[in-house]
Design an enzyme around this catalytic site. Structure first.
Site, PDB file in Angstrom:
ATOM      1  CB  ALA A   1      13.995   4.218   3.997  1.00  0.00           C
TER       2      ALA A   1
ATOM      3  CB  CYS B   1       3.040  -2.347 -34.553  1.00  0.00           C
ATOM      4  SG  CYS B   1       1.770  -2.173 -33.278  1.00  0.00           S
TER       5      CYS B   1
ATOM      6  CG  HIS C   1       5.943  -5.166  -9.056  1.00  0.00           C
ATOM      7  ND1 HIS C   1       5.543  -4.873  -7.774  1.00  0.00           N
ATOM      8  CD2 HIS C   1       5.990  -6.524  -9.123  1.00  0.00           C
ATOM      9  CE1 HIS C   1       5.376  -6.004  -7.091  1.00  0.00           C
ATOM     10  NE2 HIS C   1       5.642  -7.011  -7.887  1.00  0.00           N
TER      11      HIS C   1
ATOM     12  CB  CYS D   1       2.075   0.881 -30.995  1.00  0.00           C
ATOM     13  SG  CYS D   1       3.676   0.044 -30.867  1.00  0.00           S
TER      14      CYS D   1
ATOM     15  CD  GLU E   1       3.703  -0.057  10.294  1.00  0.00           C
ATOM     16  OE1 GLU E   1       2.816  -0.624   9.652  1.00  0.00           O
ATOM     17  OE2 GLU E   1       3.532   0.936  11.026  1.00  0.00           O
TER      18      GLU E   1
ATOM     19  CG  ASP F   1       9.890   5.432  -7.743  1.00  0.00           C
ATOM     20  OD1 ASP F   1      11.086   5.123  -7.932  1.00  0.00           O
ATOM     21  OD2 ASP F   1       9.334   5.319  -6.621  1.00  0.00           O
TER      22      ASP F   1
HETATM   23  P1  OAD Z   1       3.199  -1.114   0.750  1.00  0.00           P
HETATM   24  O1  OAD Z   1       2.451   0.162   0.654  1.00  0.00           O
HETATM   25  O2  OAD Z   1       2.420  -2.373   0.838  1.00  0.00           O
HETATM   26  O3  OAD Z   1       4.161  -1.073   2.024  1.00  0.00           O
HETATM   27  C1  OAD Z   1       4.990   0.034   2.276  1.00  0.00           C
HETATM   28  C2  OAD Z   1       5.907  -0.344   3.422  1.00  0.00           C
HETATM   29  O4  OAD Z   1       6.833   0.702   3.598  1.00  0.00           O
HETATM   30  C3  OAD Z   1       5.187  -0.533   4.765  1.00  0.00           C
HETATM   31  O5  OAD Z   1       5.667  -1.721   5.381  1.00  0.00           O
HETATM   32  C4  OAD Z   1       5.604   0.703   5.574  1.00  0.00           C
HETATM   33  O6  OAD Z   1       5.729   0.430   6.967  1.00  0.00           O
HETATM   34  C5  OAD Z   1       6.958   1.005   4.971  1.00  0.00           C
HETATM   35  N1  OAD Z   1       7.333   2.421   5.038  1.00  0.00           N
HETATM   36  C6  OAD Z   1       6.569   3.498   4.787  1.00  0.00           C
HETATM   37  N2  OAD Z   1       7.277   4.632   4.878  1.00  0.00           N
HETATM   38  C7  OAD Z   1       8.551   4.260   5.189  1.00  0.00           C
HETATM   39  C8  OAD Z   1       9.762   4.957   5.414  1.00  0.00           C
HETATM   40  N3  OAD Z   1       9.836   6.291   5.328  1.00  0.00           N
HETATM   41  N4  OAD Z   1      10.873   4.249   5.722  1.00  0.00           N
HETATM   42  C9  OAD Z   1      10.825   2.891   5.808  1.00  0.00           C
HETATM   43  N5  OAD Z   1       9.709   2.170   5.605  1.00  0.00           N
HETATM   44  C10 OAD Z   1       8.586   2.843   5.295  1.00  0.00           C
HETATM   45  O7  OAD Z   1       4.224  -1.134  -0.471  1.00  0.00           O
HETATM   46  P2  OAD Z   1       4.975  -2.382  -1.135  1.00  0.00           P
HETATM   47  O8  OAD Z   1       5.335  -3.400  -0.126  1.00  0.00           O
HETATM   48  O9  OAD Z   1       6.052  -1.823  -1.991  1.00  0.00           O
HETATM   49  O10 OAD Z   1       2.400  -3.776  -6.794  1.00  0.00           O
HETATM   50  O11 OAD Z   1       3.833  -2.959  -2.064  1.00  0.00           O
HETATM   51  C11 OAD Z   1       4.103  -4.075  -2.859  1.00  0.00           C
HETATM   52  C12 OAD Z   1       3.321  -4.012  -4.131  1.00  0.00           C
HETATM   53  O12 OAD Z   1       1.931  -3.869  -3.831  1.00  0.00           O
HETATM   54  C13 OAD Z   1       3.624  -2.807  -5.003  1.00  0.00           C
HETATM   55  O13 OAD Z   1       4.766  -2.975  -5.815  1.00  0.00           O
HETATM   56  C14 OAD Z   1       2.387  -2.701  -5.836  1.00  0.00           C
HETATM   57  C15 OAD Z   1       1.346  -2.912  -4.763  1.00  0.00           C
HETATM   58  O14 OAD Z   1       0.128  -3.398  -5.194  1.00  0.00           O
HETATM   59  C16 OAD Z   1       1.785  -3.611  -7.972  1.00  0.00           C
HETATM   60  O15 OAD Z   1       1.217  -2.600  -8.278  1.00  0.00           O
HETATM   61  C17 OAD Z   1       1.901  -4.824  -8.857  1.00  0.00           C
END
Ligand code: OAD
Length: 238
Positions: free
Chosen positions: A225, A144, A114, A141, A209, A99
């Site tokens: 957060a 091109c 990403h 595109c 968590e 985003d």
């Molecule tokens: P996840 O969905 O795996 O994890 C989200 C994390 O945010 C969890 O550890 C939650 O506990 C925490 N969380 C949720 N709400 C929160 C809040 N309000 N305040 C603080 N923490 C909070 O997301 P990512 O770790 O970002 O990749 O996932 C990694 C990657 O997996 C993404 O970039 C995406 C996905 O597949 C691709 O698409 C390549």
């Protein structure tokens, strides 16, 4: 020189994940209402899935892109932007998020490892282009003019994240590493805490968590957060 946890800090690396945008209304991936709880990532986030069913992939990313128009940055994004502007040292922000909420919060630098929902990538000529418009297999595109070769400029499973050389260099030279709202399940980002610690950095996790790599962090800031980051930033700027 700024101090944190009893040590001087000059160079920070902040890694954000889906949790930082959760309170803006952008779904995470692995929380109970997360995207990968509803859909199989192998159907929506791999090059093979794109080859198998491009129409499905276009619909999924067009819909996620369109939904960005209805969300706003939250206090966590704003706190990080403030840290980047006001910290008397260097703050490198790397996000796994696709985003644009860090940018809209005013972050002067954002490394999208990403990729970005608001960009297209042409598989024929490699052109990357910002776009907030839907596109599909019939779209040409803009560089091109080939049709059927545009894809969302997001990194899928099995692909190498962007800017890894720069990220590794920043991690190898930081004295504070902060991971916010990431589950620690997806590599290489989940390994950043190890690299930062190998260079002697203090590591802080901000999460609702414990993440999968929580035990590798020196400090835990447990909670939303939008509450934990403004407090941590105020501490770093004081
Ligand atoms: P996840 O969905 O795996 O994890 C989200 C994390 O945010 C969890 O550890 C939650 O506990 C925490 N969380 C949720 N709400 C929160 C809040 N309000 N305040 C603080 N923490 C909070 O997301 P990512 O770790 O970002 O990749 O996932 C990694 C990657 O997996 C993404 O970039 C995406 C996905 O597949 C691709 O698409 C390549």
């Amino acid at each position: 020189m700024p101090m944190f946890n009893g040590r001087f800090v000059q160079r920070l690396v902040v890694l954000t994940g889906a949790g930082v945008s959760a309170e803006s209304g952008v779904p995470t991936f692995r929380d109970p209402d997360g995207l990968w709880e509803q859909y199989d990532p192998m159907d929506l986030a791999t090059p093979e899935a794109f080859r198998r069913d491009p129409a499905l992939i276009y619909r999924f990313y067009n819909s996620r892109r369109a939904r960005l128009a209805g969300v706003e940055p939250n206090a966590a994004h704003l706190a990080l932007a403030r840290l980047q502007r006001e910290f008397a040292g260097d703050v490198f922000l790397v996000t796994q998020n696709v985003d644009d909420l860090h940018e809209r919060a005013g972050s002067p630098q954002v490394c999208h490892m990403h990729g970005e929902l608001l960009a297209s990538l042409c598989g024929a000529c490699g052109n990357k282009r910002p776009t907030d418009q839907p596109f599909d297999g019939a779209s040409a595109c803009p560089a091109c003019a080939s049709r059927g070769s545009l894809r969302p400029d997001v990194v899928w499973f099995g692909e190498i994240p962007y800017f890894m050389d720069e990220i590794e260099a920043r991690l190898a030279d930081c004295d504070l590493f902060i991971a916010v709202g990431t589950s620690g399940l997806v590599y290489p980002a989940a390994g950043f805490v190890r690299t930062a610690r190998a260079s002697g950095a203090t590591a802080v996790e901000v999460n609702l968590e414990p993440s999968d790599t929580a035990s590798l962090f020196h400090l835990q800031r447990r909670g939303p957060a939008t509450e934990q980051l403004p407090a941590l930033v105020a501490e770093l700027l004081s």
